[in-house]
Design an enzyme around this catalytic site. Structure first.
Site, PDB file in Angstrom:
ATOM      1  N   SER A   1       4.294  -7.525   5.340  1.00 53.73           N
ATOM      2  CA  SER A   1       3.364  -8.495   4.605  1.00 53.73           C
ATOM      3  C   SER A   1       1.675  -7.727   4.788  1.00 53.73           C
ATOM      4  CB  SER A   1       3.114  -9.862   5.034  1.00 53.73           C
ATOM      5  OG  SER A   1       4.372 -10.452   4.513  1.00 53.73           O
TER       6      SER A   1
ATOM      7  N   ASP B   1       9.001  -1.203  -0.624  1.00 48.97           N
ATOM      8  CA  ASP B   1      10.030  -1.596  -1.267  1.00 48.97           C
ATOM      9  C   ASP B   1      10.415  -0.477  -2.513  1.00 48.97           C
ATOM     10  OD1 ASP B   1      12.267  -3.191  -2.063  1.00 48.97           O
ATOM     11  OD2 ASP B   1      10.943  -4.554  -3.190  1.00 48.97           O
TER      12      ASP B   1
END
Length: 172
Positions: free
Chosen positions: A121, A33
């Site tokens: 994840s 991110d």
């Protein structure tokens, strides 16, 4: 749809869309991110802020996906999705698979022909790499989008890539 494994940096992928393993705020963070927001520049953050002010006032829910510009990245679009945090006491694999399926659906709506995914994840959210690869490949092998003809699973580091190759070789 052709599925390839690539060792490398997702921000350097020359594809129509890259997928961001975002946090629910859509306002940047660490890992993938943070790298996407840093390299993509302020245009991505500007669109994410607009999404937060309109459709996603409480943040992007886990498993859903939404697109913004690619900003300064080689990719035209960034598809943001929020992966689940791994839990040994609760099976959250459906949510993880939703990240891939919903991101592909957004890519298809954009008429993107090529999409690069990180291993969602598997970083700070703690998902075991082997199972994260298995969950990704389960979706990528099952979905037949109208426009997407190439899906890349971009793996950060030689160790992660080696695990992914092993899982992919035994995948059926």
């Amino acid at each position: 749809m052709e599925i390839t494994l690539v060792e490398g940096d997702i921000t350097a992928q020359r594809v129509d869309a890259i997928v961001n393993a975002a946090n629910s705020s859509l306002l940047g963070g660490g890992g993938v991110d943070g790298a996407i927001h840093r390299k993509g520049g302020p245009a991505i953050l500007e669109e994410c802020r607009a999404l937060r002010a309109s459709r996603y006032r409480d943040g992007l829910p886990i498993g859903q996906a939404v697109a913004t510009t690619g900003g300064n990245l080689p990719a035209r679009w960034v598809i943001h999705t929020v992966g689940p945090v791994f839990s040994s006491g609760e099976d959250r694999s459906v949510l993880l698979r939703d990240c891939y399926a919903n991101s592909l659906q957004v890519a298809d709506v954009l008429a993107a022909s090529s999409v690069a995914f990180p291993l969602i994840s598997a970083g700070v959210y703690g998902w075991p790499v082997e199972d994260a690869v298995r969950q990704a490949l389960t979706v990528l092998n099952a979905v037949d989008p109208a426009h997407v003809t190439e899906a890349r699973l971009v793996l950060f580091g030689a160790d992660t890539y080696t695990v992914a190759e092993r899982v992919a070789a035994g995948f059926s």
